[in-house]
Design an enzyme around this catalytic site. Structure first.
Site, PDB file in Angstrom:
ATOM      1  N   ASN A   9       0.876  -1.179   0.000  1.00  0.00           N
ATOM      2  CA  ASN A   9       0.000   0.000   0.000  1.00  0.00           C
ATOM      3  C   ASN A   9       0.911   1.226   0.000  1.00  0.00           C
ATOM      4  OD1 ASN A   9      -1.815   2.041   0.379  1.00  0.00           O
ATOM      5  ND2 ASN A   9      -2.466   1.409   2.429  1.00  0.00           N
ATOM      6  N   TRP A  10       1.044   1.825  -1.184  1.00  0.00           N
ATOM      7  CA  TRP A  10       1.958   2.977  -1.290  1.00  0.00           C
ATOM      8  C   TRP A  10       1.386   4.226  -0.626  1.00  0.00           C
ATOM      9  CZ3 TRP A  10       4.080   3.143  -7.041  1.00  0.00           C
ATOM     10  CH2 TRP A  10       4.892   2.024  -7.253  1.00  0.00           C
ATOM     11  N   LYS A  11       0.092   4.216  -0.330  1.00  0.00           N
ATOM     12  CA  LYS A  11      -0.594   5.396   0.215  1.00  0.00           C
ATOM     13  C   LYS A  11      -0.352   6.593  -0.714  1.00  0.00           C
ATOM     14  CE  LYS A  11      -0.266   3.289   4.722  1.00  0.00           C
ATOM     15  NZ  LYS A  11      -0.171   3.410   6.184  1.00  0.00           N
ATOM     16  N   HIS A  97      -9.548   1.234   4.735  1.00  0.00           N
ATOM     17  CA  HIS A  97      -8.290   1.445   5.465  1.00  0.00           C
ATOM     18  C   HIS A  97      -8.549   2.398   6.640  1.00  0.00           C
ATOM     19  CE1 HIS A  97      -4.206   2.596   6.422  1.00  0.00           C
ATOM     20  NE2 HIS A  97      -3.814   1.521   5.770  1.00  0.00           N
ATOM     21  N   GLU A  99      -6.974   4.805   7.687  1.00  0.00           N
ATOM     22  CA  GLU A  99      -6.760   6.231   7.361  1.00  0.00           C
ATOM     23  C   GLU A  99      -7.985   6.820   6.672  1.00  0.00           C
ATOM     24  OE1 GLU A  99      -3.057   5.548   5.329  1.00  0.00           O
ATOM     25  OE2 GLU A  99      -2.152   4.993   7.247  1.00  0.00           O
ATOM     26  N   GLU A 169      -5.335  -4.657  10.556  1.00  0.00           N
ATOM     27  CA  GLU A 169      -4.271  -3.666  10.761  1.00  0.00           C
ATOM     28  C   GLU A 169      -4.540  -2.899  12.060  1.00  0.00           C
ATOM     29  OE1 GLU A 169      -2.342  -2.515   6.750  1.00  0.00           O
ATOM     30  OE2 GLU A 169      -4.058  -1.222   7.044  1.00  0.00           O
ATOM     31  N   GLY A 175       2.629   2.545  10.725  1.00  0.00           N
ATOM     32  CA  GLY A 175       3.585   3.642  10.558  1.00  0.00           C
ATOM     33  C   GLY A 175       4.297   4.032  11.844  1.00  0.00           C
ATOM     34  N   SER A 215       3.554  -1.949  10.290  1.00  0.00           N
ATOM     35  CA  SER A 215       5.010  -2.026  10.455  1.00  0.00           C
ATOM     36  C   SER A 215       5.588  -3.393  10.076  1.00  0.00           C
ATOM     37  CB  SER A 215       5.415  -1.634  11.880  1.00  0.00           C
ATOM     38  OG  SER A 215       5.026  -0.287  12.141  1.00  0.00           O
ATOM     39  N   GLY A 236       2.856  -0.873   4.263  1.00  0.00           N
ATOM     40  CA  GLY A 236       2.975   0.528   3.893  1.00  0.00           C
ATOM     41  C   GLY A 236       4.427   0.902   3.636  1.00  0.00           C
ATOM     42  N   GLY A 237       5.061   1.502   4.633  1.00  0.00           N
ATOM     43  CA  GLY A 237       6.404   2.057   4.495  1.00  0.00           C
ATOM     44  C   GLY A 237       7.412   1.139   3.807  1.00  0.00           C
TER      45      GLY A 237
HETATM   46  P1  13P Z   1       3.051   0.579   7.646  1.00  0.00           P
HETATM   47  O1  13P Z   1       3.544  -0.720   7.038  1.00  0.00           O
HETATM   48  O2  13P Z   1       3.786   1.780   7.141  1.00  0.00           O
HETATM   49  O3  13P Z   1       2.964   0.498   9.137  1.00  0.00           O
HETATM   50  O4  13P Z   1       1.547   0.765   7.115  1.00  0.00           O
HETATM   51  C1  13P Z   1       0.660  -0.271   7.240  1.00  0.00           C
HETATM   52  C2  13P Z   1      -0.536   0.049   6.444  1.00  0.00           C
HETATM   53  O5  13P Z   1      -1.299   0.938   6.797  1.00  0.00           O
HETATM   54  C3  13P Z   1      -0.757  -0.694   5.203  1.00  0.00           C
HETATM   55  O6  13P Z   1      -2.035  -0.476   4.703  1.00  0.00           O
END
Ligand code: 13P
Length: 253
Positions: A9-11, A97, A99, A169, A175, A215, A236-237
């Site tokens: 997930n590149w966001k 998600h 977010e 999640e 993050g 993470s 994500g990251g």
């Molecule tokens: P991180 O891997 O950056 O913690 O993000 C997780 C996430 O929200 C994937 O959708």
């Protein structure tokens, strides 16, 4: 065996050139996918064409959208529908998600509508659930997640639910660098599966892939994914670094 999935997930990250470079780097970094394994890239909507050009013909690799509107078309300026994504060859869409729930006020009821829209055109929703820190500290995470699943998913038929991928999640792990322990992940994934079984039966629940997100890194992926009810990760990251994400793909069981 259930599908094992490494989903990126590149966001809202990267410019077009950076996205192009990352995809090239990833393709040049050794990784392999067995028949029951998939890598999915949820890229920002403007980069979907780029990603499908670069990845579209690769075995078991798919491009995904990070969100969609609940309607197929209409006067909804700035929105993109599941139908539009499908017409571009994108058949996986992340729904709900944390977010989007937090910053865009997406409710369980709205997410139920989005799931219906995605399933109606034969695409695959990657449905996110997970609790905030206060809920985890109060040890009521099971009830919290159960209500998210019940409110958004339980109107689906058995035929539909097996097409859904679930991503657990915990918000406190997103993050933050603070990953759920392997035991915490297994415990709640097993709970989610048992809760799905109460509604749909064990045979159906056993077919549903449940990903862990929060993470995930190359250094913890093998341990997390080795759990019997953890069927991969939503990342994500670490998905923004080719060597990290390739290692996460290779950590799938
Ligand atoms: P991180 O891997 O950056 O913690 O993000 C997780 C996430 O929200 C994937 O959708």
């Amino acid at each position: 065996m259930r599908k094992q999935i490494a989903a990126a997930n590149w966001k809202m990250n990267l410019t077009l050139n950076e996205a192009s470079t990352l995809l090239d780097e990833l393709l040049n970094t050794p990784h392999s996918l067995k028949a029951h394994q998939e890598a999915i890239f949820a890229v920002p909507a403007p980069y979907i064409s780029l990603a499908t050009q670069k990845l579209g013909d690769k075995m078991n690799i798919f491009v995904a959208a990070q969100n969609c509107h609940q309607k197929n078309s209409g006067a909804y300026t700035g929105e993109v529908s599941a139908t539009m994504f499908a017409s571009m060859g994108v058949k996986h869409i992340v729904i709900g998600h944390s977010e989007r729930r937090e910053y865009f006020a997406e409710t369980d009821a709205l997410l139920a509508e989005k799931l219906d829209a995605v399933l109606a055109i034969g695409s695959t929703p990657i449905f996110c659930c997970g609790e905030p820190l206060a809920i985890r500290e109060a040890a009521t995470q099971n009830e919290f997640v159960a209500s998210q699943l019940q409110n958004s998913l339980f109107h689906l038929s058995a035929e539909q639910i097996v097409k859904v991928v679930i991503a657990y999640e915990p918000i406190w792990a997103i993050g933050t660098g603070k990953t759920a322990t392997s035991d915490q992940a297994q415990e709640i994934h097993a709970y989610i599966r048992s809760f799905l079984a109460t509604k749909y039966g064990q045979a159906i629940a056993d077919q549903i892939s449940i990903l862990y997100g929060g993470s995930v890194k190359a250094s913890n992926a093998v341990e997390l994914f080795s759990n019997p009810d953890v069927d991969g990760g939503l990342v994500g990251g670490a998905s923004l670094i080719a060597t990290e994400f390739a290692a996460i793909i290779n950590a799938l069981k």
